[in-house]
Design an enzyme around this catalytic site. Sequence first.
Site, PDB file in Angstrom:
ATOM      1  N   GLY A 113       0.768  -1.247   0.000  1.00 31.38           N
ATOM      2  CA  GLY A 113       0.000   0.000   0.000  1.00 31.38           C
ATOM      3  C   GLY A 113       0.795   1.290   0.000  1.00 31.38           C
ATOM      4  CD  GLU A 155       1.785   0.611   6.666  1.00 27.35           C
ATOM      5  OE1 GLU A 155       1.772   0.677   5.431  1.00 27.35           O
ATOM      6  OE2 GLU A 155       1.816  -0.461   7.284  1.00 27.35           O
ATOM      7  CG  ASP A 156      -0.984   1.956   3.048  1.00 29.27           C
ATOM      8  OD1 ASP A 156      -0.519   1.393   4.059  1.00 29.27           O
ATOM      9  OD2 ASP A 156      -1.739   1.363   2.252  1.00 29.27           O
ATOM     10  CG  ASP A 171      -7.649  -0.501  10.237  1.00 28.17           C
ATOM     11  OD1 ASP A 171      -8.327  -0.148  11.200  1.00 28.17           O
ATOM     12  OD2 ASP A 171      -8.148  -1.059   9.252  1.00 28.17           O
ATOM     13  CE  LYS A 205     -10.049   2.508   7.837  1.00 26.27           C
ATOM     14  NZ  LYS A 205     -10.648   1.195   7.641  1.00 26.27           N
ATOM     15  NE  ARG A 253      -2.691  -2.436  -3.933  1.00 28.02           N
ATOM     16  CZ  ARG A 253      -2.611  -2.771  -2.646  1.00 28.02           C
ATOM     17  NH1 ARG A 253      -2.446  -1.828  -1.745  1.00 28.02           N
ATOM     18  NH2 ARG A 253      -2.708  -4.027  -2.273  1.00 28.02           N
TER      19      ARG A 253
HETATM   20  C1  PRP Z   1      -2.789  -2.467   5.200  1.00 26.13           C
HETATM   21  C2  PRP Z   1      -1.863  -1.285   5.362  1.00 26.13           C
HETATM   22  C3  PRP Z   1      -1.108  -1.610   6.614  1.00 26.13           C
HETATM   23  C4  PRP Z   1      -2.067  -2.481   7.402  1.00 26.13           C
HETATM   24  C5  PRP Z   1      -2.630  -1.671   8.523  1.00 26.13           C
HETATM   25  O1  PRP Z   1      -2.093  -3.472   4.549  1.00 26.13           O
HETATM   26  O2  PRP Z   1      -1.023  -1.125   4.264  1.00 26.13           O
HETATM   27  O3  PRP Z   1       0.093  -2.295   6.361  1.00 26.13           O
HETATM   28  O4  PRP Z   1      -3.128  -2.873   6.522  1.00 26.13           O
HETATM   29  O5  PRP Z   1      -3.545  -2.421   9.265  1.00 26.13           O
HETATM   30  P1  PRP Z   1      -3.401  -2.643  10.816  1.00 26.13           P
HETATM   31  O6  PRP Z   1      -3.025  -1.335  11.435  1.00 26.13           O
HETATM   32  O7  PRP Z   1      -4.800  -3.088  11.216  1.00 26.13           O
HETATM   33  O8  PRP Z   1      -2.396  -3.710  11.072  1.00 26.13           O
HETATM   34  P2  PRP Z   1      -2.798  -4.688   3.820  1.00 26.13           P
HETATM   35  O9  PRP Z   1      -2.669  -5.917   4.686  1.00 26.13           O
HETATM   36  O10 PRP Z   1      -4.189  -4.300   3.405  1.00 26.13           O
HETATM   37  O11 PRP Z   1      -1.883  -4.919   2.571  1.00 26.13           O
HETATM   38  P3  PRP Z   1      -1.445  -3.894   1.405  1.00 26.13           P
HETATM   39  O12 PRP Z   1      -0.406  -2.965   1.999  1.00 26.13           O
HETATM   40  O13 PRP Z   1      -0.874  -4.802   0.383  1.00 26.13           O
HETATM   41  O14 PRP Z   1      -2.663  -3.147   0.927  1.00 26.13           O
END
Ligand code: PRP
Length: 191
Positions: free
Chosen positions: A52, A107-108, A111, A139, A173
């Site tokens: 991401g 990081e993107d 959550d 978030k 994306r």
């Molecule tokens: C997303 C995002 C973070 C993670 C955050 O990755 O890029 O790495 O979720 O979530 P958390 O705070 O609940 O741990 P994802 O697993 O969707 O993979 P991606 O980066 O390939 O989109």
Amino acid sequence: MKANIAEKVLADDIEKVLLSSEDIKRRVAELGRQISEDYKDKDVVLVGILRGAFVFLADLIREISIPVETDFIAISSYGSSSTTSGVVRILKDLDEDIEGRDVLIIEDILDTGLTLKYLVKNLSSRRPASLEICSFIVKECKQSVAISLKYLGYTVPNRFVVGYGLDYAQRYRNLPFVGTLKPYVYERDEI
Ligand code: PRP
């Protein structure tokens, strides 16, 4: 012409634009300036978390005016597609040794915080000189663990957001803005 049609089809699935591409550009430039100032005498490595963060990182490095290196780590979280379990598998490790370096994780989205909790623990064990985090989005009210961010782009409501690197089922994306997804998109996949 084809590209416009594709963008319209993707954008049609968006309920509300939360961050426009103009807003994002301005904020990313501010972050780049701040990072350039804070790290001007440091040996900095930006570590992008795949997948991401690649869009944010690509824009951010072009707003940074000091020498930086970039590296990437690709991780996959065990759990369902919409929740993180905190148990993380490294799919691609860093190429470089970060011992003694000033590491800034890019990081993107933050959550639950479980992914970053794991990464901070993992990367700390490699003995960097410093380890900080820059997240494009956090978030609201969602973190189940406390994560300390040195840089933050935006806080967004606890909704399913896509665009600017953030995906739903690997799509969206490439949208240049961040928006909420119309519920029919994920509801049709639940059938
Ligand atoms: C997303 C995002 C973070 C993670 C955050 O990755 O890029 O790495 O979720 O979530 P958390 O705070 O609940 O741990 P994802 O697993 O969707 O993979 P991606 O980066 O390939 O989109």
